[in-house]
Design a protein around this motif. Structure first.
Motif, short mmCIF file in Angstrom:
data_model
loop_
_atom_site.label_atom_id
_atom_site.label_comp_id
_atom_site.label_asym_id
_atom_site.label_seq_id
_atom_site.Cartn_x
_atom_site.Cartn_y
_atom_site.Cartn_z
N GLN A 219 1.75 -12.62 11.37
CA GLN A 219 2.79 -12.31 10.40
C GLN A 219 2.28 -12.42 8.97
O GLN A 219 2.62 -11.62 8.09
CB GLN A 219 3.97 -13.26 10.61
N THR A 223 2.28 -9.53 6.28
CA THR A 223 2.88 -9.66 4.95
C THR A 223 1.86 -9.44 3.85
O THR A 223 2.15 -8.80 2.83
CB THR A 223 3.51 -11.06 4.81
N GLU A 227 2.03 -6.63 1.19
CA GLU A 227 2.02 -7.00 -0.22
C GLU A 227 0.93 -6.24 -0.97
O GLU A 227 1.15 -5.74 -2.08
CB GLU A 227 1.79 -8.50 -0.33
N LEU A 340 6.83 -15.79 -1.19
CA LEU A 340 5.68 -15.76 -0.27
C LEU A 340 4.73 -16.91 -0.55
O LEU A 340 4.12 -17.47 0.37
CB LEU A 340 4.95 -14.43 -0.42
N LEU A 490 10.64 -6.10 2.98
CA LEU A 490 9.74 -7.26 3.03
C LEU A 490 10.50 -8.57 2.91
O LEU A 490 10.20 -9.55 3.59
CB LEU A 490 8.69 -7.16 1.91
N ALA A 494 10.60 -11.43 5.62
CA ALA A 494 10.26 -12.83 5.33
C ALA A 494 11.38 -13.76 5.77
O ALA A 494 11.12 -14.85 6.31
CB ALA A 494 10.00 -12.98 3.83
#
Length: 620
Positions: A219, A223, A227, A340, A490, A494
């Motif tokens: 994950q 991400t 990003e 994040l 996103l 998250a």
């Protein structure tokens, strides 16, 4: 295996009542020291003495395969030194399980040495001492050794003049050893089961943690990749905006250049009009009408330029709005980056790997930047070429205008000459001047029409570039909207990851609580068993106190027995006289037994000589 060369392996060796000589017994036991196949040895009734007892002690120290040893009817107790060697070998042995010492005339001293050997022996389970002379002291020594020996399960003491209470105490100690071994085996089994369950739970927990860590890593990689894609996309949008800004600046410069060219052309036209007005005063009305037409055209050009400036201001406002939207997107991206970063702080154990992957991604990003830079350089070269082309076009137009001005100057000079000629002969050449004026007007109109058409073409090109800029702005808006949608996706992803992390943490907490409850149950069970063992220990302490009381009673009884023994010493003296008379008979019987033993030995040697066993024995 090493008893005799070529001999077949066997599990039991029975040599009872064979009447072997002491040397033969010594050689036999010496051969058995390194043997690994004989499990049971029977030497019943072989009249073993000091040398045989010492050989037995050496056998017990070195042999690791004999489990059962029968030494019945051998009078080992008569030879104290040899029996002490035998007890030392028994003390060092940890493989013998069954020992038969019946009818070996073992007294209380031999029983004491045997008890000392049993305190350090950890393998003997059955010991038969029936029909010996152990007595009270030997029974006590054996009873005391049972406090430290926990492996002996069966001890036969019948026919040894051992009091009944000591026999009962010995039986109780043996029963306690059996119960203790059963409890220990059961506890060991439970401990093994619990250890297996704990190991399985640990393996399962480690597996779940590894799966969880793998999912979190995946994950995180996803991400990070998204990003990086979003940052790359934003950088591309920013570069596209910068490119649009550069295009707008170039358009502004082009517009300024066209305005300057228009101003120069207007100035030149104004000068030409003044010259024409000065040259042709009589044609004022025609020149004024022509000037009005030029003013109207200038007004139309100014209106067009105003509209173009208004469109440019609107485009700049739209660019400002786009820039504000980009700033808002950057703030949202920063907020998401902060979120994040918080998630990354919760999962610090995987930062090293992420850094490595980030380095690889940066390298790829550098490659993309170089490639994008190359494309920008290509576009810049194309733009430079376009600017060069436009500048060349403007220079060509300026050269044409300069040539036109030169022609007009030449015309002006010729007109001045003609004016001087006309002044000299105005009436004669008036018609010619009018014709030339008409030609000049038509030529000027044609030139003005061509210039206006050229300016209209430039305005059309500018409107097309404006439309392209608006289309680019719309595309950028769409790209910004897509970036916002991706940012929302996103953030939702998250949030889903956070929920999954919370669920996994709850599962781990529940499993840890279950393990803690199971461990508490196991601890409670072990504490209960420890309580039972402590209760048994208190009971044993009570039995020891009873044994101490019985010992005190035995001391009183022993004092009484001493008096009885003094009375019986007289009887013993009489019996000694009888024994002396019997010794002669015993010596005679021994001689007969020795003759019989030698006869049996000769018979055995004759029997063995026909086999490899016999040949090896003869060599020895």
């Amino acid at each position: 295996g090493r008893l005799l060369p070529g001999a077949a392996p066997f599990a039991a060796l029975a040599l009872g009542d064979c009447g072997l000589s002491e040397e033969g017994i010594r050689l036999l036991l010496h051969g058995l020291c390194s043997n690994t196949s004989v499990k049971s040895l029977d030497l019943k009734g072989n009249n073993l003495r000091t040398m045989g007892a010492e050989a037995l002690g050496k056998l017990l120290r070195q042999n690791k395969s004999i489990k059962s040893l029968t030494l019945e009817w051998n009078s080992l107790g008569m030879w104290e030194e040899g029996f002490s060697f035998f007890c030392q070998g028994l003390r060092a042995n940890n493989f013998l399980q069954h020992l038969d010492l019946r009818n070996n005339q073992i007294n209380h001293q031999g029983a004491g040495e045997l008890a000392m050997a049993l305190t350090q022996n950890s393998s003997l389970q059955e010991l038969d001492l029936r029909w010996n002379n152990i007595g009270l002291l030997g029974g006590r020594a054996l009873l005391n050794c049972l406090h430290s020996n926990k492996t002996l399960k069966r001890l036969e003491l019948a026919g040894n003049n051992v009091p009944g209470d000591i026999l009962k105490a010995v039986e109780q100690a043996l029963d306690h050893n059996q119960d203790r071994e059963a409890i220990l085996s059961e506890a060991q089994n439970q401990v093994n089961i619990l250890s297996k369950e704990v190991l399985s739970l640990k393996d399962e927990k480690n597996k779940q943690l590894m799966d969880f860590v793998d999912t979190v890593d995946k994950q995180k990689e996803e991400t990070a990749r998204r990003e990086k894609m979003s940052s790359a996309r934003i950088s591309q949008l920013q570069e596209a905006l910068d490119e649009q800004y550069s295009i707008m600046n170039s358009l502004k410069t082009k517009l300024q250049m066209t305005e300057a060219a228009l101003a120069l052309s207007e100035q030149k036209v104004h000068n030409l009009g003044e010259l024409l007005n000065a040259m042709k005063q009589e044609q004022n009305s025609v020149a004024e009408s022509h000037f009005k037409e030029l003013q109207q055209q200038k007004q139309e050009g100014a209106d067009r330029e105003g509209r173009l400036l208004h469109d440019l201001s609107a485009a700049s406002e739209k660019n400002l709005l786009l820039r504000n939207q980009v700033d808002e997107l950057e703030r949202k991206c920063k907020v998401q980056q902060d979120q994040l970063f918080q998630v990354k702080q919760d999962l610090t154990n995987t930062t090293a790997e992420l850094k490595l992957r980030a380095v690889e991604a940066e390298e790829r990003l550098e490659m993309e930047k170089r490639r994008f830079k190359q494309s920008l350089e290509d576009m810049e070269s194309l733009r430079v070429k376009e600017v060069d082309r436009m500048t060349q076009h403007m220079e060509a137009s300026e050269r044409s205008m300069h040539n036109r001005i030169q022609r007009l100057e030449a015309i002006r000079i010729s007109l001045e000459e003609e004016l001087s000629q006309v002044k000299a002969a105005a009436l004669t050449e008036r018609g010619q001047a009018e014709e030339e004026l008409i030609k000049v007007r038509s030529q000027a109109r044609l030139e003005e029409q061509q210039r206006l058409e050229h300016l209209e073409e430039k305005l059309r090109m500018m409107t097309e570039s404006r439309d392209e800029a608006q289309n680019c702005c719309l595309k950028q808006k769409e790209m910004v909207a897509e970036a916002q949608a991706k940012a929302k996706q996103l953030s939702l992803y998250a949030d889903g990851l956070r929920r999954k992390l919370d669920e996994l943490q709850q599962d781990l907490d529940s499993k840890e609580e279950e393990k803690v409850t199971e461990l508490n149950k196991v601890k409670v069970e072990l504490q209960e068993k420890i309580g039972h063992l402590e209760a048994e220990r208190t009971a044993q302490d009570g039995l020891r106190e009873k044994i101490a009381a019985l010992e005190r009673q035995l001391k009183a009884l022993s004092s009484n027995h001493r008096e009885a023994l003094l009375d019986k010493e007289g009887e013993i003296s009489l019996l000694l006289e009888k024994l002396r008379t019997k010794e002669a008979e015993i010596s005679r019987v021994r001689e007969e037994e020795a003759q019989r033993a030698s006869f049996l030995q000769n018979a055995i040697m004759a029997y063995v000589q026909g086999s490899p066993l016999g040949t090896h024995g003869s060599r020895k």
